[in-house]
Design an enzyme around this catalytic site. Structure first.
Site, PDB file in Angstrom:
ATOM      1  N   TRP A 127       0.871  -1.177   0.000  1.00 28.99           N
ATOM      2  CA  TRP A 127       0.000   0.000   0.000  1.00 28.99           C
ATOM      3  C   TRP A 127       0.913   1.233   0.000  1.00 28.99           C
ATOM      4  O   TRP A 127       1.793   1.348   0.869  1.00 28.99           O
ATOM      5  CB  TRP A 127      -0.863  -0.058   1.263  1.00 28.99           C
ATOM      6  CG  TRP A 127      -1.880   1.037   1.374  1.00 28.99           C
ATOM      7  CD1 TRP A 127      -2.732   1.465   0.404  1.00 28.99           C
ATOM      8  CD2 TRP A 127      -2.152   1.819   2.541  1.00 28.99           C
ATOM      9  NE1 TRP A 127      -3.528   2.467   0.905  1.00 28.99           N
ATOM     10  CE2 TRP A 127      -3.191   2.703   2.198  1.00 28.99           C
ATOM     11  CE3 TRP A 127      -1.629   1.865   3.838  1.00 28.99           C
ATOM     12  CZ2 TRP A 127      -3.719   3.625   3.095  1.00 28.99           C
ATOM     13  CZ3 TRP A 127      -2.153   2.768   4.728  1.00 28.99           C
ATOM     14  CH2 TRP A 127      -3.182   3.634   4.368  1.00 28.99           C
ATOM     15  N   ASP A 208      -0.229  -5.053   9.399  1.00 32.19           N
ATOM     16  CA  ASP A 208      -1.276  -4.119   8.993  1.00 32.19           C
ATOM     17  C   ASP A 208      -2.489  -4.956   8.619  1.00 32.19           C
ATOM     18  O   ASP A 208      -2.453  -5.697   7.633  1.00 32.19           O
ATOM     19  CB  ASP A 208      -0.771  -3.302   7.783  1.00 32.19           C
ATOM     20  CG  ASP A 208      -1.829  -2.348   7.262  1.00 32.19           C
ATOM     21  OD1 ASP A 208      -2.941  -2.290   7.826  1.00 32.19           O
ATOM     22  OD2 ASP A 208      -1.534  -1.654   6.262  1.00 32.19           O
ATOM     23  N   ALA A 210      -6.235  -4.493   7.631  1.00 28.72           N
ATOM     24  CA  ALA A 210      -7.238  -3.488   7.260  1.00 28.72           C
ATOM     25  C   ALA A 210      -8.486  -4.115   6.637  1.00 28.72           C
ATOM     26  O   ALA A 210      -9.430  -3.402   6.309  1.00 28.72           O
ATOM     27  CB  ALA A 210      -6.622  -2.483   6.283  1.00 28.72           C
ATOM     28  N   LYS A 243     -13.062  -0.629   6.613  1.00 27.86           N
ATOM     29  CA  LYS A 243     -13.680  -1.507   5.617  1.00 27.86           C
ATOM     30  C   LYS A 243     -14.707  -2.440   6.257  1.00 27.86           C
ATOM     31  O   LYS A 243     -15.837  -2.528   5.795  1.00 27.86           O
ATOM     32  CB  LYS A 243     -12.623  -2.358   4.899  1.00 27.86           C
ATOM     33  CG  LYS A 243     -11.349  -1.631   4.530  1.00 27.86           C
ATOM     34  CD  LYS A 243     -11.565  -0.643   3.421  1.00 27.86           C
ATOM     35  CE  LYS A 243     -10.506   0.425   3.264  1.00 27.86           C
ATOM     36  NZ  LYS A 243      -9.177   0.281   3.686  1.00 27.86           N
TER      37      LYS A 243
HETATM   38  N1  PMP Z   1      -3.683  -0.512   5.316  1.00 29.24           N
HETATM   39  C1  PMP Z   1      -4.072  -0.886   4.106  1.00 29.24           C
HETATM   40  C2  PMP Z   1      -3.357  -2.018   3.448  1.00 29.24           C
HETATM   41  C3  PMP Z   1      -5.129  -0.237   3.472  1.00 29.24           C
HETATM   42  O1  PMP Z   1      -5.505  -0.636   2.267  1.00 29.24           O
HETATM   43  C4  PMP Z   1      -5.785   0.813   4.142  1.00 29.24           C
HETATM   44  C5  PMP Z   1      -6.931   1.538   3.498  1.00 29.24           C
HETATM   45  N2  PMP Z   1      -6.796   1.847   2.188  1.00 29.24           N
HETATM   46  C6  PMP Z   1      -5.334   1.168   5.420  1.00 29.24           C
HETATM   47  C7  PMP Z   1      -4.289   0.479   5.973  1.00 29.24           C
HETATM   48  C8  PMP Z   1      -5.902   2.270   6.266  1.00 29.24           C
HETATM   49  O2  PMP Z   1      -7.173   2.618   6.130  1.00 29.24           O
HETATM   50  P1  PMP Z   1      -7.883   3.762   6.999  1.00 29.24           P
HETATM   51  O3  PMP Z   1      -6.851   4.723   7.445  1.00 29.24           O
HETATM   52  O4  PMP Z   1      -8.862   4.354   6.070  1.00 29.24           O
HETATM   53  O5  PMP Z   1      -8.511   3.049   8.154  1.00 29.24           O
END
Ligand code: PMP
Length: 394
Positions: A127, A208, A210, A243
């Site tokens: 990401w 991570d 998510a 998500k």
């Molecule tokens: N890690 C990954 C791999 C993601 O795809 C995302 C969202 N695109 C996030 C972290 C963080 O998302 P948010 O800050 O919107 O909770």
């Protein structure tokens, strides 16, 4: 002062959103942006979220500050959701953060405080916010091989060869499930080998997570995270509720630091609260309260899990339909990876030129690295996309 600022490169995904909006074609398909969409193209508020918000609105008697770590009930509920009973709760320090991004940022700041010379290893690709924040914080980073563009699965031999070069105390960032942007994930056996290698090297895992609940199910998607938490003295876990609760704009995340023992946990908890204080003081509460309300009420939780499961199954069905349609059109199984991938994304594994051709000639929008948001499809658009992929010569 402001005249000294340098122009920054435009965000590619946001530029894609604007281009899609301006495209007059009726049959255009948006596979770019990273939010879940249902079959009508909407990103709905989940039923349990609506109900939890209704209850909060009716019952909340104060908007006074919570604590620097957020509401402890949120920390406990999220620790349970992500880690279950894989580690003793006395070993887990936790702070609420603005989204998963906030959790990653705080994790990196914690690493910078505790181990300023550590290199943070990232999958190639990952990401884009990962390298972007690390660079911004002035930390050392390195990449490990991850994606095999021939098979569109994980290049496991390449990954292990690269991870063999890590030094003691280095940090390895792993995606807990549903790898973004590729959709390709390690098997349980491969993960076990990565864990052994990291243990032998004395590495610290940073996970991570998510997309818990978007891949193989809530518990299944947390398996790697739980396995790692129980196998290491220390690990960091950045989780996002954006998500799986569909509360993107509420900015709801959590950083958990698994410590060796309760004394170390106390130190970690104090440091995490300090980091929140320096960056934004108290973390946002509304999304966290919605999550806590849902997770601690059996009825709401069951409804949330049911809706999340529908969402997950919907994406799996679309994956299978697309893979089947491409098999039919090409008379080959070279697109079967689309059904094996998990989560919202799949990397098609084609060139930027063909990505551009799909946009210009077929009105199909995906990120330049050929990442497709599977949730941008529906039963009607799957055959259109499959035909375009074949016609463009992918
Ligand atoms: N890690 C990954 C791999 C993601 O795809 C995302 C969202 N695109 C996030 C972290 C963080 O998302 P948010 O800050 O919107 O909770």
């Amino acid at each position: 002062m402001l005249e000294h600022l340098q122009p920054l490169p435009a965000d590619k995904i946001l530029a894609l959103v604007a281009a899609f909006r301006e495209d007059p074609r009726d049959d255009k398909i948006d596979l770019g942006v990273g939010v879940y969409k249902d079959a009508s193209g909407n990103t709905p508020v989940m039923r349990a979220v609506k109900e939890a918000e209704r209850r909060i609105l009716a019952d909340q008697t104060t908007k006074a500050y919570t604590g620097l770590a957020g509401d402890p009930a949120y920390g406990a509920a999220m620790r349970d959701l992500v880690l279950a009973d894989s580690v003793a709760s006395e070993r887990v320090a936790a702070v609420a953060t603005p989204g998963g991004t906030g959790a990653i940022r705080q994790a990196l700041e914690l690493i910078r405080m505790a181990a300023p010379d550590a290199t943070v290893w990232l999958s190639n690709p990952t990401w884009p916010n990962h390298p972007s924040i690390i660079k911004y914080l002035g930390m050392k980073m390195a990449e490990y091989t991850y994606f095999d563009s021939a098979t569109r699965e994980v290049d496991f031999a390449g990954m292990m060869a690269d991870l063999d070069q890590i030094a003691a105390g280095d940090v390895v960032l792993l995606h807990g499930c549903c790898h973004n942007p590729t959709g390709a994930n390690l098997t349980a056996d491969q993960m076990a080998q990565v864990i052994t290698l990291m243990q032998n090297k004395g590495a610290v895992p940073l996970i991570d997570i998510a997309y818990q609940g978007f891949g193989d199910g809530l518990d299944e998607d947390a398996k790697i995270t739980r396995q790692i938490a129980s196998a290491f003295d220390n690990c960091l876990i950045a989780a996002s509720c954006s998500k799986n609760f569909g509360i993107y704009r509420e900015r709801t995340g959590i950083l958990m630091a698994v410590a060796k023992d309760s004394a170390q946990q106390g130190l970690a908890q104090q440091t995490l609260a300090y980091l929140n204080r320096q960056n934004y003081s108290f973390p946002p509460d509304h999304g966290a309260r919605v999550v806590t309300t849902i997770l601690t009420d059996p009825e709401l939780r069951a409804d949330w899990e049911a809706e999340l499961e529908e969402t997950r199954m919907g994406m799996l069905v679309l994956r299978q339909q697309l893979a089947d349609e491409l098999k039919r059109l090409t008379n080959s199984d070279r697109f079967d990876f689309l059904a094996h991938h998990r989560g919202m994304f799949s990397r098609l594994g084609t060139t930027p030129e063909l990505v551009e051709k799909l946009r210009a000639e077929h009105g199909i929008y995906m990120v330049g690295d050929s990442r497709m948001n599977i949730a941008g499809l529906n039963a009607q658009t799957v055959p259109i996309l499959a035909k375009a992929i074949v016609a463009a010569g992918v």
